[in-house]
Scaffold this motif. Structure first.
Motif, PDB file in Angstrom:
ATOM      1  N   ILE A 376       0.735  -1.289   0.010  1.00 40.20           N
ATOM      2  CA  ILE A 376       0.161  -0.040   0.127  1.00 40.20           C
ATOM      3  C   ILE A 376       0.730   1.281  -0.098  1.00 40.20           C
ATOM      4  N   TYR A 459      -7.109  13.646   7.702  1.00 37.23           N
ATOM      5  CA  TYR A 459      -7.225  13.255   8.970  1.00 37.23           C
ATOM      6  C   TYR A 459      -8.442  13.933   9.924  1.00 37.23           C
TER       7      TYR A 459
ATOM      8  N   MET C   1       0.759   2.454   8.860  1.00 35.06           N
ATOM      9  CA  MET C   1       0.111   3.958   8.767  1.00 35.06           C
ATOM     10  C   MET C   1      -0.575   4.314   9.956  1.00 35.06           C
ATOM     11  N   PHE C   2      -0.645   5.558  10.080  1.00 37.09           N
ATOM     12  CA  PHE C   2      -1.393   6.026  11.244  1.00 37.09           C
ATOM     13  C   PHE C   2      -3.012   5.718  11.278  1.00 37.09           C
ATOM     14  N   LEU C   3      -3.380   5.646   9.827  1.00 35.52           N
ATOM     15  CA  LEU C   3      -4.839   5.484   9.854  1.00 35.52           C
ATOM     16  C   LEU C   3      -5.545   3.970  10.234  1.00 35.52           C
ATOM     17  N   VAL C   6      -6.060   4.928  14.171  1.00 38.61           N
ATOM     18  CA  VAL C   6      -7.221   5.736  13.914  1.00 38.61           C
ATOM     19  C   VAL C   6      -8.632   4.753  13.668  1.00 38.61           C
ATOM     20  N   VAL C   7      -8.495   4.113  12.918  1.00 32.50           N
ATOM     21  CA  VAL C   7      -9.880   3.055  12.535  1.00 32.50           C
ATOM     22  C   VAL C   7      -9.821   2.232  13.788  1.00 32.50           C
ATOM     23  N   GLN C  55     -14.093  -3.353  10.348  1.00 32.86           N
ATOM     24  CA  GLN C  55     -13.160  -2.250  10.466  1.00 32.86           C
ATOM     25  C   GLN C  55     -11.966  -2.749  10.947  1.00 32.86           C
ATOM     26  N   ALA C  57     -10.517  -5.499  10.347  1.00 36.40           N
ATOM     27  CA  ALA C  57      -9.654  -6.096   9.330  1.00 36.40           C
ATOM     28  C   ALA C  57      -9.205  -5.066   8.295  1.00 36.40           C
ATOM     29  N   LEU C  58     -10.103  -4.042   8.080  1.00 35.39           N
ATOM     30  CA  LEU C  58      -9.539  -3.029   7.258  1.00 35.39           C
ATOM     31  C   LEU C  58      -8.320  -2.341   7.981  1.00 35.39           C
ATOM     32  N   TYR C  60      -6.406  -3.652   9.915  1.00 35.81           N
ATOM     33  CA  TYR C  60      -5.232  -4.669   9.913  1.00 35.81           C
ATOM     34  C   TYR C  60      -4.553  -4.525   8.578  1.00 35.81           C
ATOM     35  N   ALA C  61      -5.173  -4.570   7.589  1.00 39.28           N
ATOM     36  CA  ALA C  61      -4.879  -4.867   5.964  1.00 39.28           C
ATOM     37  C   ALA C  61      -4.136  -3.302   5.937  1.00 39.28           C
ATOM     38  N   ILE C  62      -4.464  -2.328   6.336  1.00 43.59           N
ATOM     39  CA  ILE C  62      -3.776  -0.799   6.338  1.00 43.59           C
ATOM     40  C   ILE C  62      -2.171  -0.979   6.751  1.00 43.59           C
ATOM     41  N   TYR C  65      -0.067  -4.487   5.188  1.00 47.59           N
ATOM     42  CA  TYR C  65       0.254  -4.303   3.893  1.00 47.59           C
ATOM     43  C   TYR C  65       0.790  -2.868   3.545  1.00 47.59           C
ATOM     44  N   ARG C  66       1.232  -2.315   4.432  1.00 49.96           N
ATOM     45  CA  ARG C  66       1.796  -0.778   4.095  1.00 49.96           C
ATOM     46  C   ARG C  66       3.099  -1.209   3.387  1.00 49.96           C
ATOM     47  N   SER C  67       3.392  -0.391   2.234  1.00 45.56           N
ATOM     48  CA  SER C  67       4.457  -0.799   1.558  1.00 45.56           C
ATOM     49  C   SER C  67       6.003  -0.686   2.090  1.00 45.56           C
TER      50      SER C  67
END
Lengths: 592, 213, 261
Positions: A376, A459, C1-3, C6-7, C55, C57-58, C60-62, C65-67
């Motif tokens: 990503i 954000y 990533m920070f997202l 946050v999620v 949410q 899972a989302l 976790y994926a973020i 799988y961050r590059s």
């Protein structure tokens, strides 16, 4: 629909008017729609801030209010009728002039022809007319603020008899409501024109090799959305004409006999208020899918590009889009569970409504599946696409409560409903538009947007919208009634005002954060670094031409397509992306 | 997935090279053919919308009729029969015109097409006369629900037909200026199809009034 | 990533808020309300689980799988998984609505019992009015020409009709506890809506329609009736109350009302 001589003679248009005002170029028209939506969303947002302020401070004197509305807010205090008219216009402007323009006519116009390999839309003159007709509709709508009595107060749903009786039913219900109906009717015409273009273009102007199953998902959503709009707006137009006649020609399509309004006996007889609701929601439900489908398409696109992975389950996504489109036409009754409609119909609508949750769930799982195992890249466009998924989950989940008539018995006409549709339309769809903007700005305007500002804006907005709309669900559970100017007369609301205050502060905070976006737009447009043809290393056709593209998109060349739209990280391929127009990969070296 | 079925039915003649024409924006090889196909798709899509619009009015009609006891049948004004015949005749004439042009008989085409346009306009006049006849009996738009629908449906149909007449006149003007290149064939075919559709729509409305009105 | 955090944090916060019930339904006052709360809880649990897992899972994926230079696990999809979560969603969603059918049927499919106390409801801009038939069990004839709000005759009862002489008209709704109540709902001008939180029900009042609506309450008390369908500028002031009292008190109240006429 006469010939666009400029196009077929392969000459760029000259002169300011032809190039920027009455342009026939789909790319310019797309940007015109995008600006119209941008203008409208700020008006809509301003109206919502006024609403949030009044609910929490109903008795506060504000000089600005009196200046803007000497009658509606005399003494600086907003009257309930003014509040309701602001609420009506907020909903109307946001649904029609923001959510039904930018996602479809904005980005769709800009990119459908290029993504399918065409020079322009099928009917460029019709395209130009559809934009200017939309513009006229907006002017007529805004005019309602300036007539005697002001803007209408019946909500964006304009249920008769309230909306059909004329000025006697309340301030704003005279000329204001008439202008509203006329504006909507004009808007219907504009949408129908757009739909004709989108469908004909997608069916007939695809480049060689661009089969339906190689279309980017954005094109699929634009096609299905156009079909929804075509059939839905035709019905709304019919309903609007009948309402106009009830208001001004003494007919009784929607207004029954024996009404006494403001101490006067009405002359109408035999009409049905439910008939309006059926016609309106037959349009109204597809309308919400019109608002969200393009955002789903953009999300699919962006997630795939920035996860460097094909979209998970392309075929399933296509079938999901088509099912959402089709099912969208048979669930309208779920807006009418409490209306007095047959309870058996309600059960039927309810079961169908639940089934429409299935393709939506499929899309959500597939988006997560697209990310799984990916690599990503967190660009701002990607952030908004990821935000879309999160918000769509939240908003979609609350729909499962409302789709059950048994639960709707309490939740109908409470902010639980308002929270639900704002999460989906007022936030997820908007995030789809933000994602589209950050993704396509380089292509549209030839410059890169500022990533730092973009992420900050993301954000603040993401957290802000959760802060605004999550509490609405609790207010609904607590029994807060909807469309109230203030809660002074309902005792049980006293304990909930702190929640309202929190929402108001969150709303002002989030609105202020949008300034960052505006600053980003202006900065990027003027100072942003020049954009290369393919800054995101994406595969679809718009990235195979310069940023911005030449007036005829492909410089006279007819592109030939050899690949699907999501060939990222194909094992054995020379790069981690294969453009749709790249030559076919050598068999034997590639495992597909 | 082109709408080649329609082009087969309408065998609009050979695909000439280049030239400006209806619709524009055709890309890829055979640009003219693509533009013609797109025009037919556009027309089909338009007809779908018009159908949906009248379907909505029809369902309002049916619901309203079943609702209350104030439905008083509207007697069809006598001129309606005459104007219906005129409309049907205009369709036949326009179809003959189209075939004449395909057979290369320009003069015939001119005459027949203008005749069709005139007949079409006559229909509109007939509709107006029908309204006059109704008003003479004291039946107006708001008199009762049946009359409301009669006026609304005939007016809606007439508005679409005015569009059709304008299209016919456009072709007439282009024909008189001898600007009837092969590119205009599509325009003629599309106009004629639109016209026949409105014809059929009128018959449907007539039946609706006769049986349910 | 920070997202991702946050999620996750937002998800957990939302779940906590729902589980904490800080702003929640008032206690129900009838069996229908109890059943309602159960169906709501069931829906909340099912959707809550889906919400949480999706949410998380989302997020976790973020996060996962961050590059990072890792190779991409190329795939076009997985038909088996598709079939699995499609059928699971379908079963869950449709199952939920079918489970709520009994509640809906109880309100709308079944007719009011024969011994229900019938009360007419009239909604108008911007007040409620309730009419009781009185000892003769008959309502007086009404006509809009007799309407006189200032004189307390919003229904427009014909003064000359003897059946109407004992009709009781009141601005608030009074009902006896433990007995079935049948409201016959009408509106005089625009669409309104009758809603009592504690009953867990609401119903539109539509001009031109007479809509029956029945319920029973098992607890006494006074409960608010806020109009719940936008009816004009006075919508937020159109509020009444439903007072549930013992049968004895109810009969006494009716007698008192008649005595005052």
């Amino acid at each position: 629909m006469s010939s666009a001589a400029a196009h077929t003679a392969h000459q760029a248009p000259t002169g300011f008017i032809r190039k920027y005002i009455f342009s026939l170029d789909h790319k310019v028209i797309g940007i015109q729609y995008w600006f119209l939506a941008l203008f409208s969303v700020f008006i809509g947002m301003f109206l919502s801030l006024l609403m949030r302020f009044h609910v929490v401070f109903p008795d506060m004197k504000v000089g600005l209010f009196e200046t803007l509305w000497p009658t509606g807010a005399s003494g600086g205090v907003m009257t309930p009728e003014l509040y309701l008219s602001l609420m009506t216009m907020h909903g109307t402007i946001m649904v029609f002039f923001v959510l039904t323009t930018a996602p479809q006519s904005g980005f769709g116009n800009s990119f459908l022809p290029i993504q399918i390999g065409a020079e322009d839309m099928a009917f460029p003159v019709l395209n130009m007319l559809s934009f200017w007709t939309t513009f006229i509709a907006l002017i007529v709508m805004l005019a309602a603020f300036f007539v005697e009595g002001g803007a209408p107060l019946g909500g964006w749903t304009a249920y008769p008899p309230l909306s059909g009786l004329g000025a006697i039913a309340g301030p704003g219900q005279g000329m204001g409501q008439t202008l509203w109906v006329v504006s909507i009717a004009i808007f219907c015409g504009a949408s129908l024109m757009g739909a004709i273009n989108f469908i004909a273009t997608t069916m007939d102007l695809r480049a060689k090799g661009m089969t339906f199953m190689r279309l980017p998902l954005t094109c699929w959503t634009w096609l299905v959305t156009a079909i929804l709009g075509l059939l839905g707006f035709a019905v709304l137009l019919a309903a609007g004409i009948l309402l106009l006649l009830d208001r001004s020609a003494g007919t009784s399509f929607f207004i029954p006999a024996g009404l006494v309004v403001n101490d006067q006996v009405m002359n109408h007889k035999g009409g049905s208020p439910l008939l309006w609701q059926h016609l309106f929601w037959f349009f109204g439900h597809p309308e919400v899918y019109i608002a969200i489908l393009p955002g789903m398409g953009v999300t699919s696109q962006v997630l795939s590009v920035f996860a460097r992975k094909p979209i998970f389950g392309y075929r399933a996504m296509v079938y999901a889009i088509m099912s959402i489109g089709f099912l969208g036409f048979v669930v309208w009754g779920h807006h009418m569970f409490m209306s007095g409609m047959s309870p058996y119909s309600s059960m039927a609508f309810s079961v169908l409504t639940m089934t429409i949750g299935v393709p939506s769930a499929i899309k959500t799982f597939n988006w997560i599946g697209t990310l799984w195992g990916g690599q990503i890249r967190f660009t701002t466009a990607m952030m908004f696409a990821l935000g879309f998924v999160s918000l769509f989950i939240s908003g979609g989940i609350s729909g499962i409560f409302l789709g059950q008539p048994a639960l709707d018995l309490y939740l109908h006409d409470t902010p639980f409903v308002v929270g639900h549709f704002h999460m989906i339309m007022g936030v997820a769809a908007i995030f789809g538009m933000f994602a589209g903007t950050f993704y396509w700005f380089p292509k549209m305007f030839g410059r890169m947007m500022h990533e730092g500002l973009g992420k900050l804006h993301f954000y603040l907005t993401f957290i802000g919208v959760y802060a605004i709309f999550t509490p609405m669900h609790f207010l609904g559970i607590a029994g807060n009634p909807r469309r109230y100017a203030d809660f002074k007369d309902v005792e049980y609301m006293a304990g909930l005002m702190s929640v309202h205050e929190f929402m108001t502060y969150a709303a002002f905070f989030t609105a202020a954060s949008q300034l960052i976006f505006v600053i980003n737009l202006i900065w990027s447009w003027t100072k942003g670094p020049k954009a290369p043809a393919n800054p995101w290393e994406a595969t679809t056709l718009e990235w195979s031409v310069p940023s911005p593209p030449p007036f005829d998109n492909f410089g006279g060349v007819h592109p030939v397509v050899h690949h699907g739209p999501y060939e990222y990280s194909v094992p054995g391929a020379p790069k981690d992306y294969v453009m749709q127009t790249d030559p076919p990969l050598v068999p034997g070296t590639v495992k597909h | 997935m082109a709408t080649s079925a329609t082009t087969d039915i309408w065998k609009g003649g050979d695909q000439p090279p280049g030239g400006g024409g209806f619709g524009g924006g055709g890309s890829g090889p055979g640009g003219r053919g693509v533009s013609r196909r797109a025009s037919f798709t556009g027309l089909m899509v338009l007809l779908a919308a018009v159908l949906m619009f009248f379907a909505a009015l029809t369902s309002a009609f049916v619901v309203r009729r079943g609702l209350s006891n104030d439905w008083v049948s509207t007697q069809l004004p006598s001129v309606i029969w005459f104007s219906t015949a005129v409309l049907l005749a205009s369709s036949v004439v326009l179809e003959l015109a189209r075939r004449a042009l395909k057979a290369g008989q320009r003069e015939n085409f001119h005459r027949l097409w203008i005749a069709g346009s005139v007949l079409g306009s006559l229909f509109l006049i007939g509709q107006y006369m029908a309204w006059v006849q109704l008003k003479a009996q004291g039946i107006y738009l708001a008199t009762n629900p049946s009359s409301s629908f009669f006026y609304v449906l005939t007016a809606a149909h007439a508005v679409h037909l005015i569009g059709g007449v304008l299209a016919l006149l456009y072709v007439t003007v282009q024909a008189l200026r001898l600007r009837l290149g092969p590119g205009k064939r599509t325009a003629i075919d599309v106009c004629a199809m639109y016209w026949h559709f409105l014809d059929g729509l009128w018959i449907y409305l007539l039946v609706l009034f006769l049986v349910w009105g | 990533m920070f997202l991702a955090p946050v999620v996750w944090i937002l998800t957990i916060a939302i779940c906590v808020l729902f589980m904490g019930k800080f702003w929640w339904f008032p206690p129900p006052i009838n069996a229908h309300g109890v059943a309602y709360d159960q169906q709501f809880a069931l829906t909340l649990i099912v959707t809550g689980i889906i919400f949480f897992i999706a949410q998380m899972a989302l997020g976790y994926a973020i996060f996962r799988y961050r590059s990072n230079g890792q190779p991409v696990e190329f795939s076009h999809g997985n038909n088996k998984l598709e079939a699995l979560w499609t059928s699971a969603a379908a079963v869950l969603f449709v199952g939920l609505v079918l489970m709520g059918t009994k509640i809906w049927a109880g309100v709308h499919f079944e007719k009011a019992p024969a011994d229900a106390v019938e009360i007419q409801v009239l909604a108008k801009q911007f007040a409620w009015a309730f009419r009781y038939a009185g000892p003769d069990g008959k309502y007086g004839r009404t006509d809009i020409k007799f309407i006189n709000d200032a004189n307390g005759n919003p229904f427009g009862i014909d003064e000359s009709d003897p059946a109407g002489k004992d009709d009781i008209v009141n601005a608030a709704l009074k009902v006896p506890v433990g007995k079935p109540i049948l409201l016959v709902m009408r509106s005089r001008d625009v669409i309104h809506n009758f809603f009592v939180r504690e009953l867990r029900m609401k119903q539109d009042l539509v001009p031109g329609m007479e809509i029956p609506f029945h319920f029973r309450t098992d607890k006494t008390g006074t409960f608010e009736i806020p109009c719940s369908e936008l009816c004009g500028l006075g919508h937020s002031q159109m509020r009444s109350t439903m007072e549930v009292m013992s049968e004895a008190d109810f009969e006494k109240w009716k007698k008192d009302q008649l005595a005052q006429k």
